[in-house]
Design an enzyme around this catalytic site. Structure first.
Site, PDB file in Angstrom:
ATOM      1  N   SER A  69       0.831  -1.205   0.000  1.00 32.40           N
ATOM      2  CA  SER A  69       0.000   0.000   0.000  1.00 32.40           C
ATOM      3  C   SER A  69       0.865   1.255   0.000  1.00 32.40           C
ATOM      4  CB  SER A  69      -1.035   0.043   1.112  1.00 32.40           C
ATOM      5  OG  SER A  69      -2.005   1.021   0.777  1.00 32.40           O
ATOM      6  N   HIS A  74       3.004  14.657   5.503  1.00 31.78           N
ATOM      7  CA  HIS A  74       2.830  16.090   5.265  1.00 31.78           C
ATOM      8  C   HIS A  74       3.453  16.775   6.476  1.00 31.78           C
ATOM      9  CE1 HIS A  74       0.051  15.136   2.039  1.00 31.78           C
ATOM     10  NE2 HIS A  74      -0.484  14.253   2.863  1.00 31.78           N
ATOM     11  N   CYS A  89      -0.950  -3.975   4.019  1.00 31.58           N
ATOM     12  CA  CYS A  89      -1.686  -5.227   4.037  1.00 31.58           C
ATOM     13  C   CYS A  89      -0.677  -6.378   3.974  1.00 31.58           C
ATOM     14  CB  CYS A  89      -2.661  -5.287   2.856  1.00 31.58           C
ATOM     15  SG  CYS A  89      -1.841  -5.220   1.248  1.00 31.58           S
TER      16      CYS A  89
END
Length: 125
Positions: A69, A74, A89
């Site tokens: 994934s 930020h 996952c």
């Protein structure tokens, strides 16, 4: 009534980290290195990275795409703050990625939420 609960498809860790040295939060290359280290610590496979620095002394936004994934960040150097998402996952261990990120960024405080993603509960009679 029968209820079937399917296993989660993945885990999504939401990490808010406060009190980080501003210079750590404005260095796009350094942040990419930290995220790649976090992926490796979790046993995940990096596929592609893109990071953008907004200017000298300003924040960075970036994502490391994983076979499992992603990890995204930020940053707000002016607040000593970073918002991170760790979604994985398979056999990857996102908690190990979070541990690596905390050690590398050295925040004075943090909050971590762990969300199971893809749970599906089917009820019937």
């Amino acid at each position: 009534m029968n209820e079937v609960v399917h296993a989660a498809c993945g885990r999504h860790l939401l990490l808010d980290a406060h009190g980080i040295a501003p210079e750590r939060l404005s260095d796009a290359a350094g942040i990419e290195e930290v995220l790649r280290g976090a992926a490796a610590a979790a046993g995940a496979t990096a596929l592609f990275a893109h990071f953008h620095a907004f200017g000298v002394g300003q924040g960075v936004t970036g994502v490391l795409l994983l076979m499992e994934s992603h990890i995204s960040i930020h940053t707000w150097p002016e607040h000593g703050y970073a918002a991170l998402d760790i979604f994985m996952c398979g056999h990857a261990r996102p908690e190990r990625a979070a541990e690596h990120l905390l050690a590398a960024l050295a925040p004075t405080s943090h909050a971590l939420r762990d969300v199971a993603r893809g749970l599906d509960t089917v009820s019937g009679q």
